[in-house]
Design a protein around this motif. Structure first.
Motif, short mmCIF file in Angstrom:
data_model
loop_
_atom_site.label_atom_id
_atom_site.label_comp_id
_atom_site.label_asym_id
_atom_site.label_seq_id
_atom_site.Cartn_x
_atom_site.Cartn_y
_atom_site.Cartn_z
N ALA A 1 56.54 -35.76 -39.67
CA ALA A 1 55.99 -34.48 -40.14
C ALA A 1 56.16 -33.39 -39.08
N LEU A 2 56.01 -33.74 -37.82
CA LEU A 2 56.17 -32.75 -36.74
C LEU A 2 57.59 -32.21 -36.71
N LYS A 3 58.58 -33.07 -36.94
CA LYS A 3 59.96 -32.61 -36.98
C LYS A 3 60.18 -31.67 -38.17
N VAL A 4 59.67 -32.09 -39.33
CA VAL A 4 59.83 -31.26 -40.54
C VAL A 4 59.14 -29.91 -40.36
N GLU A 5 57.96 -29.93 -39.75
CA GLU A 5 57.24 -28.68 -39.50
C GLU A 5 58.07 -27.74 -38.63
N SER A 6 58.72 -28.28 -37.60
CA SER A 6 59.54 -27.44 -36.72
C SER A 6 60.73 -26.85 -37.47
N TRP A 7 61.32 -27.62 -38.38
CA TRP A 7 62.45 -27.10 -39.15
C TRP A 7 62.00 -26.01 -40.12
N ILE B 1 55.24 -17.69 -46.61
CA ILE B 1 55.65 -19.09 -46.48
C ILE B 1 54.43 -19.95 -46.14
N ASP B 2 54.23 -20.97 -46.92
CA ASP B 2 53.13 -21.91 -46.73
C ASP B 2 53.72 -23.24 -46.26
N ILE B 3 53.48 -23.59 -45.03
CA ILE B 3 54.04 -24.82 -44.47
C ILE B 3 53.08 -25.99 -44.63
N GLU B 4 51.78 -25.74 -44.52
CA GLU B 4 50.82 -26.82 -44.54
C GLU B 4 50.79 -27.58 -45.87
N THR B 5 50.90 -26.87 -46.99
CA THR B 5 50.80 -27.53 -48.29
C THR B 5 51.90 -28.57 -48.50
N PRO B 6 53.18 -28.24 -48.29
CA PRO B 6 54.19 -29.30 -48.47
C PRO B 6 54.04 -30.44 -47.48
N LEU B 7 53.62 -30.15 -46.24
CA LEU B 7 53.44 -31.23 -45.27
C LEU B 7 52.38 -32.22 -45.74
N LYS B 8 51.28 -31.70 -46.30
CA LYS B 8 50.24 -32.58 -46.80
C LYS B 8 50.71 -33.38 -48.01
N ARG B 9 51.60 -32.78 -48.80
CA ARG B 9 52.11 -33.45 -49.99
C ARG B 9 53.17 -34.50 -49.63
N TRP B 10 53.93 -34.24 -48.57
CA TRP B 10 55.06 -35.11 -48.23
C TRP B 10 54.70 -36.27 -47.32
N PHE B 11 53.61 -36.15 -46.52
CA PHE B 11 53.30 -37.16 -45.52
C PHE B 11 51.85 -37.61 -45.62
#
Length: 272
Positions: free
Chosen positions: A165-171, A145-155
């Protein structure tokens, strides 16, 4: 806001958050998220509507579907959930994969849907885009699971966006990987399943995205809205994929306008 579970078939449960009273509004989140991912909409819209935000199968506290479940099985789950609420026809809104599910419900069971909204949905991806999501689905099924890539793409780097982004990362960190992989695979393969049936969606249809969302593009939103007899496209400038979190004022305004759109006996069939 209350937390409730509904018993479905095959000993499965659907967990949802509920707030407010009035005309029912059912919200279905995207892959990797949970019911709370609609918190700006729950907080605002529950002042005037009965807002029901459900955990997708394999997310939050909802039972997963079988590992090879495709989009049609997620749609069947949503239909069963709505029927179990005994509140149809409902206003039905989805985000990302949730948009694919809501469109599927609207075309297969129009009697259950008063109005439908698709936020940051996908529609007939290019071969290159489809290959990219299929590759990510394969990685998830392998246990990666890669979390960093979607976070950079979404925010972007703005402070308000990073708070979301912090909330999404926790989910994403708390999601069940097997349930995530099943849903993401269905999402990766599902963009064309109901795409040609948008003309059958006769109820008021809102299709909304952010102008800077590279995967759920403004052009996709316009094509879906144009295909639906009562469709409307809304593109929020300078926003990306998690637009309901990063531009809640604009999104809630659009949802409220959609929820005021007149319906007729020809577009809905009331439950008797």
């Amino acid at each position: 806001m209350t937390s409730t579970t509904l018993q479905l078939s095959n000993n499965r449960v659907a967990h949802y958050l509920e707030a407010g009273a009035g005309e029912p509004l059912v919200l279905i989140h995207g892959v990797g998220m949970q019911a709370l991912a609609w918190y700006p909409q729950i907080d605002d819209l529950s002042a005037d509507f009965r807002v029901i935000s459900v955990d997708m199968p394999g997310h939050g506290e909802s039972t997963a579907l079988e590992p090879n479940a495709d989009l049609t099985q997620f749609v069947a789950w949503a239909i069963e959930f709505i029927e179990a609420l005994h509140a149809s026809p409902v206003n039905l809104a989805g985000h990302s994969m949730g948009s694919l599910i809501t469109a599927g419900v609207a075309v297969t069971r129009p009697d259950l849907v008063r109005r439908v909204a698709a936020l940051n949905g996908v529609y007939k991806r290019t071969p290159e885009a489809r290959e990219a999501v299929l590759q990510r689905a394969a990685e998830l099924r392998s246990g990666s699971i890669d979390i960093e890539t979607p976070l950079k793409r979404w925010f972007n780097a703005e402070e308000a966006q990073q708070a979301a982004a912090l909330k999404v990362e926790s989910w994403l960190k708390s999601v069940d990987l097997a349930g995530y992989a099943t849903a993401y695979t269905a999402f990766a393969r599902g963009d064309e399943v109901y795409a040609d049936r948008w003309p059958a969606i006769r109820c008021p249809a809102l299709v909304l995205t952010g102008s800077d969302d590279p995967n759920s593009t403004a052009e996709m939103a316009r094509q879906m809205a144009q295909a639906a007899p009562n469709g409307q496209a809304v593109v929020i400038e300078n926003e990306r994929h998690m637009v309901n979190l990063t531009a809640p004022v604009e999104v809630n305004r659009a949802l409220r306008a959609w929820l005021k759109t007149a319906t007729t006996p020809e577009t809905i069939k009331l439950e008797v």
